[in-house]
Design a protein around this motif. Sequence first.
Motif, PDB file in Angstrom:
ATOM      1  N   TRP A   1       0.721  -1.274  -0.234  1.00 41.54           N
ATOM      2  CA  TRP A   1       0.060   0.033  -0.055  1.00 41.54           C
ATOM      3  C   TRP A   1       0.738   1.122  -0.116  1.00 41.54           C
ATOM      4  CZ3 TRP A   1      -4.662   1.038  -1.410  1.00 41.54           C
ATOM      5  CH2 TRP A   1      -5.742   0.164  -1.123  1.00 41.54           C
ATOM      6  N   LYS A   2       2.085   1.164   0.603  1.00 42.78           N
ATOM      7  CA  LYS A   2       3.119   2.216   0.762  1.00 42.78           C
ATOM      8  C   LYS A   2       3.077   3.110  -0.686  1.00 42.78           C
ATOM      9  CE  LYS A   2       7.634   3.425   2.311  1.00 42.78           C
ATOM     10  NZ  LYS A   2       8.833   2.940   2.967  1.00 42.78           N
ATOM     11  N   TYR A   3       3.291   2.077  -1.562  1.00 41.12           N
ATOM     12  CA  TYR A   3       3.615   2.593  -2.888  1.00 41.12           C
ATOM     13  C   TYR A   3       2.508   2.613  -3.947  1.00 41.12           C
ATOM     14  CZ  TYR A   3       8.410   1.737  -1.175  1.00 41.12           C
ATOM     15  OH  TYR A   3       9.389   1.825  -0.577  1.00 41.12           O
ATOM     16  N   ASN A   4       1.310   2.448  -3.183  1.00 42.18           N
ATOM     17  CA  ASN A   4       0.169   2.529  -4.114  1.00 42.18           C
ATOM     18  C   ASN A   4      -0.635   3.891  -3.973  1.00 42.18           C
ATOM     19  OD1 ASN A   4       0.666   0.193  -5.557  1.00 42.18           O
ATOM     20  ND2 ASN A   4      -0.165  -1.045  -3.772  1.00 42.18           N
TER      21      ASN A   4
ATOM     22  N   MET B   1       3.029   2.246 -10.719  1.00 45.55           N
ATOM     23  CA  MET B   1       2.228   2.968 -10.147  1.00 45.55           C
ATOM     24  C   MET B   1       2.703   4.279  -9.411  1.00 45.55           C
ATOM     25  SD  MET B   1      -1.431   2.343  -7.883  1.00 45.55           S
ATOM     26  CE  MET B   1      -1.796   1.122  -8.768  1.00 45.55           C
ATOM     27  N   ALA B   2       3.880   4.291  -8.821  1.00 43.78           N
ATOM     28  CA  ALA B   2       4.336   5.291  -8.042  1.00 43.78           C
ATOM     29  C   ALA B   2       5.096   6.352  -8.885  1.00 43.78           C
ATOM     30  CB  ALA B   2       5.404   4.674  -7.057  1.00 43.78           C
TER      31      ALA B   2
ATOM     32  N   GLY C   1      13.371  -1.053  -7.900  1.00 38.28           N
ATOM     33  CA  GLY C   1      12.191  -0.956  -8.393  1.00 38.28           C
ATOM     34  C   GLY C   1      10.774  -1.157  -7.427  1.00 38.28           C
ATOM     35  N   VAL C   2       9.681  -0.398  -7.092  1.00 40.12           N
ATOM     36  CA  VAL C   2       8.719  -0.566  -6.367  1.00 40.12           C
ATOM     37  C   VAL C   2       7.519  -1.424  -7.287  1.00 40.12           C
ATOM     38  CG1 VAL C   2       6.932   0.277  -4.824  1.00 40.12           C
ATOM     39  CG2 VAL C   2       9.213   1.453  -5.124  1.00 40.12           C
ATOM     40  N   CYS C   3       7.611  -2.628  -7.302  1.00 39.89           N
ATOM     41  CA  CYS C   3       6.776  -3.347  -8.373  1.00 39.89           C
ATOM     42  C   CYS C   3       6.074  -4.405  -8.005  1.00 39.89           C
ATOM     43  CB  CYS C   3       8.010  -3.765  -9.410  1.00 39.89           C
ATOM     44  SG  CYS C   3       9.232  -2.756  -9.787  1.00 39.89           S
ATOM     45  N   SER C   4       5.940  -5.306  -8.346  1.00 37.22           N
ATOM     46  CA  SER C   4       4.991  -6.234  -7.835  1.00 37.22           C
ATOM     47  C   SER C   4       5.700  -7.752  -8.108  1.00 37.22           C
ATOM     48  CB  SER C   4       3.744  -6.572  -8.924  1.00 37.22           C
ATOM     49  OG  SER C   4       4.278  -6.885 -10.362  1.00 37.22           O
ATOM     50  N   THR C   5       4.842  -8.834  -7.535  1.00 38.53           N
ATOM     51  CA  THR C   5       5.435 -10.096  -7.320  1.00 38.53           C
ATOM     52  C   THR C   5       4.513 -11.331  -7.458  1.00 38.53           C
ATOM     53  OG1 THR C   5       6.838 -11.439  -6.053  1.00 38.53           O
ATOM     54  CG2 THR C   5       5.308 -10.092  -4.854  1.00 38.53           C
TER      55      THR C   5
END
Length: 454
Positions: free
Chosen positions: A57-60, A377-378, A409-413
């Motif tokens: 959530w921090k990066y969304n 998103m960020a 990167g602030v990404c996904s997993t």
Amino acid sequence: MTPQESLPVAVIGAGPVGLAAAAHLLERGLEPLVLEAGPAVGAAIREWGHVRVFSTWKYNLDAASVRLLERNGWEAPRPTALPYGSQIVADYLEPLAATPKLKDRIRTRSRVVAVTRQGMDKGRSQGRGQAPFLLRIEHDGGKVTELTARAVIDTSGTWTTPAPLGSSGLAAPGEAEARAAGLVTGPLPDVSGDGFAGRRTLVVGSGHSAANVVLDLARVARANPGTEVLWAIRAATPARAYGGGDADQLPARGQLGARLRTAVESGAVRLLANFHTVSLDVHGGAVTVHAADGRSVEVDRVIPATGFRPDLAMLSELRLDLDPAVDAPKALGPLIDPDFHSCGTVPAHGARILEQPEKDFYLAGMKSYGRAPTFLMATGYEQVRSIAAALAGDTAAADAVELELPETGVCSTSIPSDAEDAGDTCCGSPGPVPVTIGFATGFQHGRAGETAGV
């Protein structure tokens, strides 16, 4: 104030970046008008609401949006939690859209089909920068209206324009018929639902989205005998998909590749390498997919994890300067080309990188990345912060970079379905592997020098 300055800034798309753009414009004293094609905000995310996203959530959350929400009594979710798409909509976008500042500035069921300059086509130059934008909008029921705007920020994304299955960039013969028959799904279907258990499914693609869907199907197969999973890639080897295993500096990324390798080597998943789709044949409730080398596979469903493309047709009367490879703003294209870059190597950027020959028109969010799969998103939030500053005349703020991302990167997993919290692992410590929040179809560190993958 000139007549043009009294007009709103049109924001196309009411996803996270579009609503963030509206929040930043409001803070700058500018009037936003958000136009959303779907029946509600976050329409695209609702279609993959069953997916747990890859960043916490921090990066969304966008800073201006959070400030607006908190003024209306909203409490932020736990910053280290990993939300589902449906939670992003319900716990963030819907409350944001319902705030008194925004609720009357959002028009849903309003599809923008064309953007131009009022009273002039693409070829006219004299006075062009002073003419307001004209947007043509289609509404439910077929009604067409037009409105004028002082500036336009296109955050409409790429979800509705997935890349075709054909290996040459064109839809393969028979692909349209297979899609119309429901035999080719959307890019992120909920495979735990009806339609996959006890069936034979082909996943096409070599990126993390494909890998995640393949592993989800493998879980369905373990619980439902008779379920078959096939995975087609254009590359000669799945080595990049498997990653570095125990040698990977990000353990969870290595684990993802290891799980994928195990699924293939155990026979749970049948790998089809060097598979270049050239045609599809529909027969009854099944579809046969043909490859360039003469191989064919008959399946019940095809899941295309082949990436997305921007819809540029509605912008045909605007003067755009786009990168020829990825259809992104020309200055941005070389920074995001997936042949050379990943989400971890793309620097934060704003209005100056995104500006177009068409004054006061910007592509932002996923659409600004064109065909590149590594959008964050960020990063989109930083884009619209800078754009709002530029439109307000604050050049210093527009040029400042206010986003700091971890190196990876602030990404996904791909994460276990029961995982709820990532701690602070998005910053590179052991934990869920950063990939992308744009549903990547390429792998994390580019693909230069390799046989082309899907």
